[in-house]
Every structure is written in C-alpha cells, then in structure tokens.
Design an enzyme around this catalytic site. Structure first.
Site, short mmCIF file in Angstrom:
data_model
loop_
_atom_site.label_atom_id
_atom_site.label_comp_id
_atom_site.label_asym_id
_atom_site.label_seq_id
_atom_site.Cartn_x
_atom_site.Cartn_y
_atom_site.Cartn_z
N CYS A 184 -10.91 4.39 -29.65
CA CYS A 184 -12.22 4.92 -30.03
C CYS A 184 -13.08 5.13 -28.80
CB CYS A 184 -12.90 3.95 -31.00
SG CYS A 184 -11.90 3.62 -32.43
N GLY B 71 0.74 -1.25 0.00
CA GLY B 71 0.00 0.00 0.00
C GLY B 71 0.77 1.30 0.00
N TYR C 38 1.10 -1.16 -12.38
CA TYR C 38 -0.27 -1.27 -12.86
C TYR C 38 -0.46 -0.58 -14.22
CZ TYR C 38 -0.79 -2.60 -7.97
OH TYR C 38 -0.63 -3.21 -6.75
N PRO D 62 4.68 -5.04 -0.71
CA PRO D 62 4.69 -3.86 -1.58
C PRO D 62 4.68 -4.22 -3.06
CG PRO D 62 6.89 -4.32 -0.77
CD PRO D 62 5.99 -5.31 -0.10
N1 LLP Z 1 -1.33 -7.10 -1.14
C1 LLP Z 1 -2.61 -7.22 -1.47
C2 LLP Z 1 -3.43 -8.22 -0.82
C3 LLP Z 1 -3.16 -6.39 -2.44
O1 LLP Z 1 -4.43 -6.51 -2.75
C4 LLP Z 1 -2.35 -5.43 -3.08
C5 LLP Z 1 -2.87 -4.57 -4.12
C6 LLP Z 1 -1.00 -5.35 -2.71
C7 LLP Z 1 -0.53 -6.19 -1.72
C8 LLP Z 1 -0.04 -4.37 -3.32
O2 LLP Z 1 -0.40 -3.08 -3.04
P1 LLP Z 1 0.55 -1.87 -3.48
O3 LLP Z 1 1.80 -1.95 -2.62
O4 LLP Z 1 0.84 -2.00 -4.91
O5 LLP Z 1 -0.24 -0.67 -3.16
N2 LLP Z 1 -4.68 -1.29 -9.94
C9 LLP Z 1 -4.67 -0.34 -8.83
C10 LLP Z 1 -4.08 -0.92 -7.59
C11 LLP Z 1 -4.78 -2.16 -7.14
C12 LLP Z 1 -4.17 -2.72 -5.91
C13 LLP Z 1 -4.67 -4.08 -5.66
N3 LLP Z 1 -4.06 -4.71 -4.55
C14 LLP Z 1 -3.93 0.91 -9.25
O6 LLP Z 1 -3.45 0.95 -10.37
O7 LLP Z 1 -3.83 1.85 -8.48
#
Ligand code: LLP
Length: 433
Positions: free
Chosen positions: A363, A250, A392, A293
């Site tokens: 489009c 996160g 992403y 992360p």
């Molecule tokens: N762990 C779990 C259980 C998760 O669901 C996620 C992200 C992460 C770790 C990794 O989170 P991060 O460190 O990347 O914040 N497509 C969206 C983000 C979706 C996140 C889904 N889960 C975007 O482009 O912002």
C-alpha cells in the site's frame, strides 16, 4: 543467445520447453513448487565467486583474509558455504554474530563491525572469542577496555578510519568521506586519538587499520586514493603494531546490461598494488591485507521470482503489472533508486515489445520494483525473474503490510533445496505477547 546473460548467474540457460533455468533447475517449475516470491541462489555461482576472490588475492600474497560481508545475505546456508570456502566473515551486529556462530564459523575468523556496538554485543563477542573487532568510536573503546579487562582477556582491534575519500556511488552507501557516521576521521585527529587510546589500554591489542570507502563501486581509483591517505596516517602513528590493513568491501556488480563492473582480478590488483605502493612510499613494510566483499559475492548469484497478478493500462499514460512481492523483499529500488531489468521466466525469448511499470503489492505508490521495464505483453500467471537480487534483498526484507518474507532455495546441478522456508501468517504474530 541468452537474454540479459551478463546480469544472470553464469549457469542461466533456456530449457527445451523455452523456460529460463539456473543451476539446471527450471525456474517456472521452482515457482510452481515453492510458490512466489522466491529467491533462488545458484550455489555454483556463490562458490565460484568465493574462489575467484581467494585466488585473485592469492596471486599477490598468501595470507590475505577475504572476509564475506554477511549483511549482503546472512542465511545459514550462505554462511556455511562461506566458511567451507575458507572465507572469514564480517558481522555488523550481535544478531549477525549469532548467525555466524550458529553456522559454525570459528570465532577467530569472525570480524565484528558496527558503529554503535553496545556492552551486550561486546560482551557476546568477547565470550565467543571473536578474533577481531573493528572499532568505530571512542565510546566503544571504553566499553571494550572495561569488558575485556573484566574477563581478563586481551581483544584484537582494528581502528576504522575515514580517509576523506568520496567515491562515486549513491550517498547512502558511500562511507569514506569526512562527513560520515562511520569511523574516526584522519583529518580531524580523531583517528590518532583512537590509536593512542587503544595502545594505552592493556586489555586491548591494536593490530591494524580498517577503511571502507563505499559500496557498488565501479571506479577502482578510490582504493588508491584511500590507501595513500591511510599509509600516511600509519606512518605518522609509528610503531610496528599496525600489521593488518583491512580495505573494506565495495566492488560493484551489474544490475543492468549497461553496468560494467570491474573483474575481481582487477579489483585485487588495484587494492594490493595500492597498499604495496603506498606503504613502500612511506617506508613501512607491506601489511597483511584483508578485504570485505559482500555484494559482489552474492549479488549476481541470486534472482527473485514473482508471479504477475493484476495488470492495467491507463490509456495515454502507461501499463502497470503488479507482482506478489515488492518493497518487502526488495527495498533497493525504493531506497536508492536502484534499477533492475526483469525478464519472463516462462518465455524469456519473447521480444520485449513494450515498456511497463512493474510494481509490488504494498500500500505505497512508491512500491515500484522497475519503473521502466522492457517486457513482452504480460498477463496474470507469468513468472517474472528479477536478476541480480542476491545482495541486500532478503537481508533487508520486512513484513510491511503483513506480507510474508520469501522462501530461499539453493540450486546446483539440477537439484534445488530449500534453505529458508517461506514465512507463515503465524510467524507474523508469533512475537506479539
Ligand atoms: N565492509 C563494511 C564496513 C561495510 O560497511 C560494507 C557495506 C561492506 C564491507 C560490504 O560492502 P559491499 O562489498 O557489499 O559493497 N544496502 C546497500 C549497501 C549497504 C552497504 C553497507 N556496507 C545496498 O543495497 O546497496
């Protein structure tokens, strides 16, 4: 001074010719050689983030698992890099599991996620010997029990709990609140039922809890709030089996010059101190900690290069500049209203004298990459660099309008290597029977 230095990889520089470079490679030359759209990752920045995470957590405990959330970008080169850097990997489907195994990840360093794992994925994980799975619902616990006992094995599981914490981020990427499709709620008693069900199953080995409150978080206080609730829950569950606490991912990144994310070191301090304090408060020994992360490891390391084609000015309205990609390679602006700040790779130092709308080639009126881009006057042939697209981006890419997905190159020390070739037209129809 390097424009937009805070959103570009740290190696970003301006060449003698006045072009933008990353990892010692001229981005205009890369666009020329490999075509556009092109996703460019600075390998040094990727390794740097992986090491920063490991070192920051090692300051607190010797055994923290830093689990790379591969959904952010699951190319083979990245997975191999994560493995070499000593990270574990989080996979959220049979497909991501396949990719992690293909990259050579030892199965014991793989964590399997998913809110609707099916029997096939569970069987694949058991057959591969995946170290740890995170269970999300009762249906799944039944499947793990059935499939594990059929194979005569015992599977390590974490229970994913939703602590009822709503972080400040886009609702599509906040997951810790009560009203969520993910996990077992502590509040309603579902989490306790899951713990009891796993404890009662001889083929299942409950090893801890998991909670992920959301993504792209700048405010670290949510981790403390979540840890407090989860610690109370762990204490209420009793037993000495909840030895691992996975605090999810996160940590946010800067997409624009106005974003000020926390440093990895501060994130590590916040997570580790929250767990230490809360587990002590409830009288439990400090658990082993894991974090997951994704974005913060790969986001800033990646940029996307596009070539400008058509431009038009509607008098009294605005100027549009269209590039050769769009929502098929970067869906985040359309899906989350995400804001990016572009610059021109061929003349990054030119004064941004106008505001224009940078659009893709799809489009769809909504195919807007940057609604209000501050740029110098642009013309066909200019190379636009969109920083902070490493997370992403390609992992959420599509073939909408038959647009082929971009090539990916890794750059380091002045060398560039293609790690994913550009899709071809033939690829587009290859699966049609
Ligand atoms: N762990 C779990 C259980 C998760 O669901 C996620 C992200 C992460 C770790 C990794 O989170 P991060 O460190 O990347 O914040 N497509 C969206 C983000 C979706 C996140 C889904 N889960 C975007 O482009 O912002």
């Amino acid at each position: 001074m390097m424009p937009l230095a805070q959103v570009l990889p740290p190696s970003a520089a301006i060449t003698a010719e006045g072009h933008l470079s990353i990892g010692g490679c001229d981005l205009v030359a890369l666009a020329e050689e490999h075509g556009t759209p092109l996703v460019v990752y600075d390998e040094g920045a990727l390794r740097g983030m992986a090491r920063a995470y490991r070192e920051a957590f090692a300051q607190h405990a010797p055994d923290v698992d830093v689990i790379y959330a591969s959904k952010a970008y699951f190319g083979q080169a990245m997975l191999r890099l994560a493995c070499e850097e000593g990270l574990c990997v989080d996979v959220a489907s049979g497909g991501e599991l396949y990719a992690a195994l293909a990259a050579g990840f030892p199965p014991e360093r793989i964590y399997l996620h998913g809110n609707n794992k099916d029997a096939r994925e569970i069987g694949e994980a058991l057959d591969a010997g995946v170290g740890t799975a995170i269970v999300d619902n009762m249906h799944e616990i039944g499947l793990w029990e059935r499939e594990a006992s059929a194979r005569g094995v015992r599977q390590r599981l974490l229970v994913r709990v939703t602590p009822g914490v709503k972080p400040s981020t886009h609702s599509y990427i906040s997951t810790g609140q009560l009203d969520s499709k993910f996990g077992f709620s502590i509040e309603g008693g579902a989490a306790r039922e899951a713990v009891d069900a796993i404890r009662a199953a001889s083929s299942l080995d409950l090893v801890g809890l998991h909670c992920h409150i959301g993504s792209q978080l700048f405010d670290l206080s949510g981790y403390g709030a979540a840890a407090a609730i989860v610690a109370d829950f762990a204490a209420a569950c009793g037993g000495d089996d909840l030895r691992l606490m996975d605090m999810g991912g996160g940590l946010g990144i800067a997409y624009t010059r106005d974003d000020h994310p926390a440093a990895v070191e501060d994130y590590a301090d916040a997570v580790m101190e929250a767990v230490r304090a809360e587990w002590a408060r409830v009288g439990l020994p400090m658990p082993r900690v894991a974090v997951e992360p994704g974005r913060s490891i790969v986001g800033r390391a990646g940029v996307t290069l596009y070539r400008v084609g058509a431009t038009k000015t509607i008098p009294g309205v605005r100027t549009y500049a269209a590039v050769d990609g769009g929502m098929s390679d970067l869906l985040r602006p359309m899906l989350y209203g995400a804001v990016y700040e572009p610059l021109l790779a061929n003349r990054p130092d030119d004064e941004p004298t106008q505001t224009l709308r940078l659009v893709g080639k799809h489009c769809e009126s909504g195919d807007v990459l940057v609604g209000e881009a501050a740029l110098p006057p642009v013309a066909a042939g200019d190379v636009v660099c969109l920083p902070a697209t490493g997370a992403y981006g390609v992992s959420m890419a599509s073939n909408y309008n038959g647009v082929t997905r971009p090539a990916v190159v890794f750059v380091d020390g002045g060398e560039a290597r293609v790690v994913t070739r550009r899709e071809t037209y033939a690829d587009l129809i290859a699966r049609d029977v």
